[in-house]
Design a protein around this motif. Sequence first.
Motif, PDB file in Angstrom:
ATOM      1  N   SER A   1       0.854  -1.188   0.000  1.00  0.00           N
ATOM      2  CA  SER A   1       0.000   0.000   0.000  1.00  0.00           C
ATOM      3  C   SER A   1       0.886   1.233   0.000  1.00  0.00           C
ATOM      4  O   SER A   1       2.045   1.197   0.422  1.00  0.00           O
ATOM      5  N   VAL A   2       0.319   2.321  -0.488  1.00  0.00           N
ATOM      6  CA  VAL A   2       1.032   3.589  -0.557  1.00  0.00           C
ATOM      7  C   VAL A   2       0.526   4.488   0.568  1.00  0.00           C
ATOM      8  O   VAL A   2      -0.683   4.760   0.650  1.00  0.00           O
ATOM      9  N   GLU A   3       1.437   4.914   1.442  1.00  0.00           N
ATOM     10  CA  GLU A   3       1.092   5.791   2.572  1.00  0.00           C
ATOM     11  C   GLU A   3       1.653   7.184   2.336  1.00  0.00           C
ATOM     12  O   GLU A   3       2.304   7.457   1.316  1.00  0.00           O
ATOM     13  N   ASP A   4       1.426   8.077   3.324  1.00  0.00           N
ATOM     14  CA  ASP A   4       1.850   9.473   3.160  1.00  0.00           C
ATOM     15  C   ASP A   4       3.363   9.612   3.144  1.00  0.00           C
ATOM     16  O   ASP A   4       3.920  10.386   2.351  1.00  0.00           O
ATOM     17  N   HIS A   5       4.042   8.873   4.001  1.00  0.00           N
ATOM     18  CA  HIS A   5       5.491   9.044   4.140  1.00  0.00           C
ATOM     19  C   HIS A   5       6.287   7.879   3.556  1.00  0.00           C
ATOM     20  O   HIS A   5       7.514   7.857   3.678  1.00  0.00           O
ATOM     21  N   GLY A   6       5.611   6.937   2.955  1.00  0.00           N
ATOM     22  CA  GLY A   6       6.340   5.817   2.385  1.00  0.00           C
ATOM     23  C   GLY A   6       5.405   4.722   1.908  1.00  0.00           C
ATOM     24  O   GLY A   6       4.242   4.963   1.585  1.00  0.00           O
ATOM     25  N   TYR A   7       5.962   3.522   1.916  1.00  0.00           N
ATOM     26  CA  TYR A   7       5.232   2.384   1.361  1.00  0.00           C
ATOM     27  C   TYR A   7       5.278   1.226   2.338  1.00  0.00           C
ATOM     28  O   TYR A   7       6.349   0.908   2.899  1.00  0.00           O
ATOM     29  N   VAL A   8       4.127   0.627   2.568  1.00  0.00           N
ATOM     30  CA  VAL A   8       4.086  -0.625   3.316  1.00  0.00           C
ATOM     31  C   VAL A   8       4.427  -1.742   2.340  1.00  0.00           C
ATOM     32  O   VAL A   8       3.775  -1.898   1.300  1.00  0.00           O
ATOM     33  N   MET A   9       5.458  -2.502   2.687  1.00  0.00           N
ATOM     34  CA  MET A   9       6.003  -3.495   1.771  1.00  0.00           C
ATOM     35  C   MET A   9       5.650  -4.914   2.232  1.00  0.00           C
ATOM     36  O   MET A   9       5.457  -5.168   3.425  1.00  0.00           O
ATOM     37  N   ASP A  10       5.600  -5.794   1.285  1.00  0.00           N
ATOM     38  CA  ASP A  10       5.340  -7.216   1.533  1.00  0.00           C
ATOM     39  C   ASP A  10       6.587  -7.986   1.124  1.00  0.00           C
ATOM     40  O   ASP A  10       6.950  -8.041  -0.049  1.00  0.00           O
ATOM     41  N   VAL A  11       7.288  -8.571   2.117  1.00  0.00           N
ATOM     42  CA  VAL A  11       8.508  -9.328   1.828  1.00  0.00           C
ATOM     43  C   VAL A  11       8.231 -10.818   1.719  1.00  0.00           C
ATOM     44  O   VAL A  11       9.151 -11.597   1.445  1.00  0.00           O
ATOM     45  N   GLY A  12       6.995 -11.253   1.931  1.00  0.00           N
ATOM     46  CA  GLY A  12       6.642 -12.653   1.751  1.00  0.00           C
ATOM     47  C   GLY A  12       7.004 -13.557   2.891  1.00  0.00           C
ATOM     48  O   GLY A  12       6.971 -14.780   2.731  1.00  0.00           O
ATOM     49  N   ILE A  13       7.356 -13.011   4.071  1.00  0.00           N
ATOM     50  CA  ILE A  13       7.723 -13.820   5.242  1.00  0.00           C
ATOM     51  C   ILE A  13       6.666 -13.597   6.300  1.00  0.00           C
ATOM     52  O   ILE A  13       6.235 -12.462   6.556  1.00  0.00           O
TER      53      ILE A  13
END
Length: 1487
Positions: free
Chosen positions: A204-216
């Motif tokens: 997802s795209v947030e105001d100050h960055g990105y929530v990432m999915d590393v698959g773990i």
Amino acid sequence: MAVVEENFPRGSKTKDDKRERHANEKKRKVESLFKNSAIKKVNKRRLNQKKKHTKLKKEKQELQSLTTKEKKVIEKEKIMLESIEPFTFKMLAEGMQVLSRVQEVRELDVLLSLPGRIQAVVPITNISAPYSKLIDMLAQDEDVEAKGLKEILTAGDLFPCSIKEVTNDGSFKVTASLNPVDVNSDIPSTALCKGMKMTAAVQSVEDHGYVMDVGILNVRSFLTKVPDLDLAVGQIVSVCVTGCQIDGHVATLTLSTVESVKFKQNVELNLSTLIPATKLHVTVNKVLPQGLTVTFGNMVGYIHKDHLVNINDSVSAYEKSANYTAIVLYTLPLVNAVYLSLKSSLVKPDLNVNEKDTIALGQFFEATITESTSAGLFVQLNKKAKGFVPLRHLSDNQDIFEDTRALFPVKSRKRCRVLYHASLDDIYICTMKKSLITQKALRYEDFIVGEILEGKIDSVSPAGVSVHLGVNLKGFIPKLHWADDPRLKKPELRFRVGEPITCRVLKVMIDRKTIHLTCKKSMLDEKVVAYSCTSQLETNLALKGTVALIEKGGVLVSFFDGLTGYIPGNRLLKNGITDIHHYFYMGKVIDCKVESINESGKVILTLAGSGLTKPKSLPEKPILNLGTIVECKVERVYDAVEGNSSGLEVSIPSLETTGIIPVEHLSDFPKAASHLLDCYRPGQVIKEAVVYMSSKLQTVLTLKPNIMNFIKGNGYPKSVDDVAMGSTLPCVATLHRPFGVFAQLLCPPNKFDVLFPPGKMSPNLYSYMENGTMHMTLEGEVIRIEKEEKKIFLSALNACVPENAARVLEAYLKVEEKIKVHLRESSDEGLKNLASLKLGDVVVGKLLTEFDSSADLEFELPHGINGIVPAYHHAKKDFKKNDLIVGSVMYVDPIMKKVYVTTREDVIHCITGTAKFDPRGKKQRGKIILNMDYFSLVSITDGNAKDVAFTSNIRSINETSVPLPPPFEVGAVVYVAINFDTELGRIATYYTTPKRWIILDLSRIKRTSSSSDGSPNKKKLKKDAVSIEAKSTKGKNKKTQQEQLSDLNDTVDSEKSAVLKVNNKKTKTKAKKNENKKKQEAQEQDVSHKKESVSNGKRSTPEDKETAHPEGEKALSPSKKRRVEPPTPRKSKKINHLELPRLSITSTFKWDDDMTTLPLSTSQIADSSDSEDDDAEKEKAVVKDRRERAREKLEEAKVNEAKLSQIEEELNNPERAPVTTDDFDRMVLASPNSSILWVQYMAFHLENAEIEKARTVAQRALKIMSFREEQEKFNVWIAWLNLEHMYGTTEGYESTLQEAIRYNEPFKIYRQMALNFEQSGKFDDAESLYTTMLKKYKQNKSVWINACLFYVRNSKLDTARGVFQRALSILDKKEHIDLISRFAQLEMKFGQVGRGKTLFDTLMMSYPKRTDLWLVYIDTLTKVDDIESARQVLERCITLQLPAKKMKTIFQKFLEFETHHGDEEKQDYVRKKALDYVESKTEAVDE
């Protein structure tokens, strides 16, 4: 091997963590207390020894826990490490992580470049989990924003990938995944640390960055925004871990896109932290011929010589202990090995962004071979670029692969062409195949819109034509573009598979790997400019386009590369076009001009001058009148190619056009047609051919003699109204259906469709035509005409007409003579000699087979000619193999290339006799000496006559396809009549109809009458049998028509005089008078019967009429028969003695006039004034007549009542089969819930070609049947679906299927229809239904089993195995037992027995106590005749420790098995084993 995280459900930390923390604290205390360096050294030495000891101990434990297969893999990989082998296709395995580089981004997938010059494909669903979620939302029409693959991925990006699937079915295919869930799945959260490099996807795209999915699992990550970085949801990014915080089971990561090398030599590493794309500082440890070994931290890595810093570097240029920066390519966990690369294009990719574009794909080089390997050749293209030629690309000839080094020596120069660039290895893949070097285009990108190409037709379908344009290149011609007028009825006649074709590029679709082409002649003109975008257009520009859509509001016109324009309806009205559909059709080429172009790019068109002209009435080719006899010239003889028909391509000089003659139209005899095709050569002139079909595109001619003679005779009907009942018409079969065979009747200038019902054809002929043998010549007798609907029904059950049979045989012998003439002109000496042999020629040959007195002997004549001596013609009984046989030729078969020879002296004497006589029409005695399909060879030995005649065994042209068996055996004495003498020999027919033929005709008549009336009429059968015999004896003991008429007149006159004498007598007693009156009435009945037949214009009795008809005429119609039936007694009363003087009246003479209206003569008046006694007697007679009439009425009423009662009994008889619509209505009214009756009712309508009525019956049944009768209604639904699929349209079938699914259980409908499709041979339809069921009912075990059974039965074992593997992964484990057992049985029955045995053995190892599975295993082995394996399985069973009840079953099975497949010794062995088992159990109980 990957580090596996332990699971602690309550959240407590492990004891090892506590011990490790305690040891670290203790170590820090010791280091702070003691500063002596000597002590530190001693502690370090001890610590290193402990570490080595524990490490060796762990390795031993791991080796002991591994299986034998894993140990072998480790040994192979260790050997590979010593030589540093390159990465190959064989090393790929599912789940392996490899470094990849994006080579090409397409709409629905991504092409990756892997090490070892391997390519992999990543589907759009394997990019990332967030991106797959977006795609699912788009598929459900949700309002979301999602970018395409080309927006989130760029060619040249480096990512680690996970191998998902590796297939090697002739072409290597690799499917990979970039999804972090697959790539990082083996990394435990405890192994995460600062400095790791991995891939992550934007969740997802947030105001100050990105929530990432590393698959773990249990790992949260966040990427801070950077000003120049703009990411989208689902996009994957290579990131470095800049912060790692682990709290219990949850880890929080801080990520960054800034690349750095954090892992150095002194850091302790493991395989979990070294995922591909990780950069390391390494030190060279060893320099080997195949590469380098390096060290980093506590690990050792390997670098192949193909992955040095520069492409042209040599291994010898690298020194030991030198330091470099390397990148991880892949790891081998089982041997704890890491493969790295020093390539600058991978370590520092920004420096070499444009280096791969220096050489254009498709460029030619005179390359120097630098190295020869088992995989191919390495070549030097120029100073900077290096290439590789795979083994399969060395040459088009595969035989050279065995000795490549001799044919392609090192340092030699060879011409090659660049195919593509392996971007990860930075090497160009080349080819040396001549086919690819000479090919103009290698990729779809090389084609230019508007370019004219030459290709080969690959396949033809209703949607269009597939064209082969080169290696791995295909094009497609849509239906609208396969001709200027695309309304072709039979495109397969225009487009033949394998033929070259000229076409033009319409549109190039690189993502779909295809191009659209056009072969319209008007579009192939180079003067037609290929405009492909609106920027090229201007106002009033003339264009040529194709009509793509016709609407009420206007016409849509398409051009090149998807460019379209629109002609509004008001513009067409200005040009005087009111009916759009009359002037335009789909695919029409029109001339137009640009009127305007909107801002949105919409092009408005108007018709040009040529477009205003009305449609031309003249077609492209002149349409000839059907039935025209023309002279033509053979231009080409084409053979059958992939199912297409063969035939002749001819030109018609008089009409300046061309046409074809299909091979089936060369003759009336199907088995000779293909051999006649070889008799024609280009340039040969055919004097007479009939135009059978003529259209705009093609003219079809026929050479069938039956059709030709019919046209020449000019006796054909001009319309349906002119068709006469009972007339015999020749036609050509076109289509086979369950309700009959359709044929075409050529009646110039028209052609009518006629139908042969199944009951009006012989069963053998009908079933023979069911196999697809069409275009056969048929003769039929008109049995029914429906003039309003223009339907004609014919019967192929012709009666035996000797002259017709002789003519058919003569035509066949002429065909054989034509083939012999062709063989005499052959260059083959054997065929020449075969065609030159004649009846009576002496031949000598060598016997090839052992002698058998009851079998034919095969021998070989000079030049390889095959000869046969039938069993009847063995002259002696001591023939041996290789003996010489001397005999005389009886018959030469030019079609089968065989010679039939006799060695009997009596037969030789007969066939070589020279007695001359004229036996035409006479009865001749003879003997059958040879039986063939169409005739029997009869030796005539009647008196001094000695000759041989061909006696016909076929009675009409309808029996040439499926000949009847010969009516007499060889050696039988028969009587024949010579019909005529020809150059080919004497043609004869049997003097009397053979009994076999009479029985056959009676059975046909019985079958026909039973199918039409429900029960055969015995009198009619008897009469038909008499008529058959009468027709076969034409000219034998018959009277002429004049003689019969004179006999009839004499009979009538004598009977009249007798009546006069009787009436003139004056009887005195009543008894005498009554007796005479009875005689008079009987005689007057006969006279009235004769007179009535004469007054109706029939001068002969029905019996005489039937015998007087010549052969070929039909019997009296029912209406005519009714005219000659005896009159009723009431009508006979009109004849009395007052009528007799009327015989002298000649004017206005009518038998039907009322006798009381005529004036009486004076003599009559005198006679009427007799005595009163006579009047009294007359009154009594009148009273008696009234009584008799009353008695007759009573008897007539009784007869009618008996008939009605008989009809009622028949109607009430449950065994009576319904034969009319009323019968069926009555039966379904009595049993409305019986699906059998309703289905039979539907079948009844289908037999009469009444499809709509059958559909109405199905709908009516579903409305009437009770809702509780689910199974009965289900049967009707299935019958309706079958009806729609076989006789209806696709839309009708789909709508009926959806309705059936709505009212029934969908699974049952799908399953039953799939079984029906499979049984009827419609495998594609069945497969589509099974695919649907596997998607909808994937948890149903029976669906998977039925699907596997379907594929196995249809010889698709690989597909069935794939379905089986999918079933194992989807179904619950409790369903696996039955699934594996069933599939193992299928493998053993239809596939490989070894695979089935392996499945059973694996299953029994897991479930050894399942006796039912053991018994199934044994029975399956027995069914496939693997008796020894079944015995071994039984031996294993009796050694199992099972309960006594189960062991008893096994011993009984063993004994039964040995009873059927063993001997007494084996049975005793089983009994002994059973006794030993019982004793052992008894001893155990006693103890």
